[in-house]
Write an enzyme that holds these catalytic residues in place. Structure first.
Site, short mmCIF file in Angstrom:
data_model
loop_
_atom_site.label_atom_id
_atom_site.label_comp_id
_atom_site.label_asym_id
_atom_site.label_seq_id
_atom_site.Cartn_x
_atom_site.Cartn_y
_atom_site.Cartn_z
N ASN A 44 40.35 38.29 38.01
CA ASN A 44 40.02 36.97 37.46
C ASN A 44 40.10 35.87 38.52
O ASN A 44 39.30 34.93 38.50
CB ASN A 44 40.93 36.61 36.28
CG ASN A 44 40.63 37.45 35.06
OD1 ASN A 44 39.63 38.17 35.02
ND2 ASN A 44 41.49 37.38 34.05
N THR A 47 36.94 36.02 40.42
CA THR A 47 35.86 35.42 39.63
C THR A 47 35.84 33.91 39.82
O THR A 47 34.78 33.30 40.05
CB THR A 47 36.05 35.74 38.12
OG1 THR A 47 36.11 37.15 37.96
CG2 THR A 47 34.91 35.20 37.29
N ASP A 80 30.99 38.28 44.04
CA ASP A 80 30.91 38.35 42.59
C ASP A 80 30.96 39.79 42.09
O ASP A 80 31.43 40.07 40.98
CB ASP A 80 29.63 37.69 42.10
CG ASP A 80 29.55 37.73 40.60
OD1 ASP A 80 30.37 37.04 39.97
OD2 ASP A 80 28.75 38.50 40.05
N ASP A 83 34.90 41.46 41.84
CA ASP A 83 35.86 41.37 40.73
C ASP A 83 35.80 42.60 39.81
O ASP A 83 36.84 43.17 39.48
CB ASP A 83 35.71 40.05 39.94
CG ASP A 83 34.27 39.77 39.51
OD1 ASP A 83 33.41 40.66 39.72
OD2 ASP A 83 34.02 38.69 38.98
N GLY A 84 34.56 42.99 39.49
CA GLY A 84 34.41 44.16 38.62
C GLY A 84 34.89 45.43 39.30
O GLY A 84 35.61 46.24 38.70
N ARG A 88 38.05 47.83 38.20
CA ARG A 88 37.97 49.28 37.97
C ARG A 88 38.94 50.02 38.88
O ARG A 88 39.61 50.96 38.45
CB ARG A 88 36.53 49.76 38.21
CG ARG A 88 35.58 49.42 37.05
CD ARG A 88 34.22 50.08 37.24
NE ARG A 88 33.52 49.50 38.39
CZ ARG A 88 32.76 48.41 38.32
NH1 ARG A 88 32.57 47.79 37.16
NH2 ARG A 88 32.14 47.93 39.38
N THR A 94 39.94 44.05 31.80
CA THR A 94 40.31 43.57 30.47
C THR A 94 39.08 42.96 29.79
O THR A 94 38.13 42.58 30.46
CB THR A 94 41.39 42.48 30.54
OG1 THR A 94 40.84 41.36 31.26
CG2 THR A 94 42.64 42.98 31.26
N ASP A 101 34.18 36.67 33.48
CA ASP A 101 33.23 36.98 34.56
C ASP A 101 31.81 36.62 34.15
O ASP A 101 31.10 35.92 34.88
CB ASP A 101 33.33 38.47 34.91
CG ASP A 101 32.39 38.83 36.04
OD1 ASP A 101 32.34 38.08 37.03
OD2 ASP A 101 31.70 39.86 35.94
N ASP A 105 29.60 33.57 35.56
CA ASP A 105 28.33 33.93 36.21
C ASP A 105 27.23 32.99 35.76
O ASP A 105 26.44 32.50 36.57
CB ASP A 105 27.91 35.35 35.83
CG ASP A 105 28.51 36.39 36.77
OD1 ASP A 105 29.23 36.00 37.71
OD2 ASP A 105 28.28 37.59 36.56
#
Lengths: 223, 223
Positions: A44, A47, A80, A83-84, A88, A94, A101, A105
């Site tokens: 987060n 993000t 960007d 973060d994902g 993972r 979450t 996110d 975006d």
């Protein structure tokens, strides 16, 4: 990025970007993800940092520093994806992270378009049509994402379309960079292309959701 | 309108429009709903007709017919409430209808802003700040709805906020009407007010979803 998305198979995938390019991008990310983990950054916070970078880039674009802005946007876009990947890798994905996110975006996309609009109105002698193309491109981009989120809300996957976010970003950054090199029509072409592609994608997604909901209704009747 | 929305109680309701005004609006709708039923119109066809009216109104606004545009927008907004009421009255509320209605609502909002932007750029000697306020207002409006749809996607209700759609429409139509009466600053004030209200609502909704997901996570830990 989309930890909460239900795993519904896509019927089609017509992206304008070859999947090989996307895989290359992911390979570049690995060391950045390791660095973020070493620094103890949460998905987060990355993000939010990404949004901050987009704000700075938009201000640069708005004040005429187009090439620097385009470079910063490229860096911000790579971040960007971090973060994902970080979520993972650390098992920290979450539902709120996925919500934050994708909401930020969209905010970042809007802020970038505000910067481009400021530059167009301030620098172009006839800004009417460029500004209208920009508005349609921004609205179309939002609608592509909105239709996706709304379809998800009714349990359907609207992942089809020519203009998902990465593709849109590549086109708009290329346009800004071309204008920065002195070729302003390049930006106008990018905006018009985005306006057309996103509008087509929205129609495609509405049609797709209609077909999916139709199939679901028929399946229900048969049972 | 939102047939598929899960029934989660709202924690707060801070709308700037008193609920009595909304109830009055619903009372006006009843005869229109009966007329639509008599004509055999489906809720989805009314949704599409509503978008068509908004397109015509946006073209009128963009070409300087502000008062006529504002009047048509008011009629179109009332019609927009008819599809949901009709769907409920005929028991024909579908998930696709709810998806189509809210997606085309967003498209209509965008098209109206394109019309206003066209008028501003064509008629105002210094359109920079008005156009930027308009872009922020449009983006903020979209983000308010997007955050709602995205929260719904993860099973949470983000219904809080100062600027839901009806309130936004009242403000923007009032601004267009004031400009049509010759008082252009009225439109600028409306756009700035929308930019501020929608941005505040987006922040409010992100905060709200964060609290809800926090509470859900804590409840899970305790069990």
């Amino acid at each position: 990025m989309s930890a909460s998305r239900p795993h519904v198979p896509n019927l089609r995938e017509d992206s304008v970007l070859p999947s090989r390019v996307k895989e290359g991008g992911r390979a570049i990310l690995a060391p950045v993800v390791r660095l973020a983990m070493a620094l103890g950054l949460t998905p987060n916070s990355i993000t939010v940092i990404g949004l901050g970078i987009t704000v700075v880039a938009a201000v640069l674009v708005g004040t005429g520093w187009l090439l620097v802005g385009a470079a910063l946007l490229t860096a911000g876009s790579l971040l960007d994806a971090v973060d994902g990947a970080l979520a993972r890798a650390t098992g920290g994905a979450t539902a709120f992270g996925s919500f934050l996110d994708s909401t930020l975006d969209r905010a970042g996309e809007a802020i970038l378009y505000v910067g481009i609009a400021a530059w167009l109105v301030a620098s172009q002698p006839e800004p009417l049509w460029p500004v209208l193309a920009l508005l349609v491109a921004l609205s179309g981009s939002f609608l592509v994402s909105y239709a996706h989120a709304r379809a998800q809300g009714i349990g359907l996957a609207a992942d089809v379309g020519l203009a998902p976010r990465t593709e849109r970003l590549v086109i708009v950054i290329a346009g800004v960079a071309l204008a920065g090199l002195g070729f302003v029509p390049g930006l106008l072409v990018a905006l018009v292309a985005l306006a057309v592609l996103t509008t087509a994608t929205v129609i495609q997604r509405i049609w797709h959701v209609w077909r999916l909901s139709r199939t679901a209704a028929l399946a229900k009747e048969e049972n």
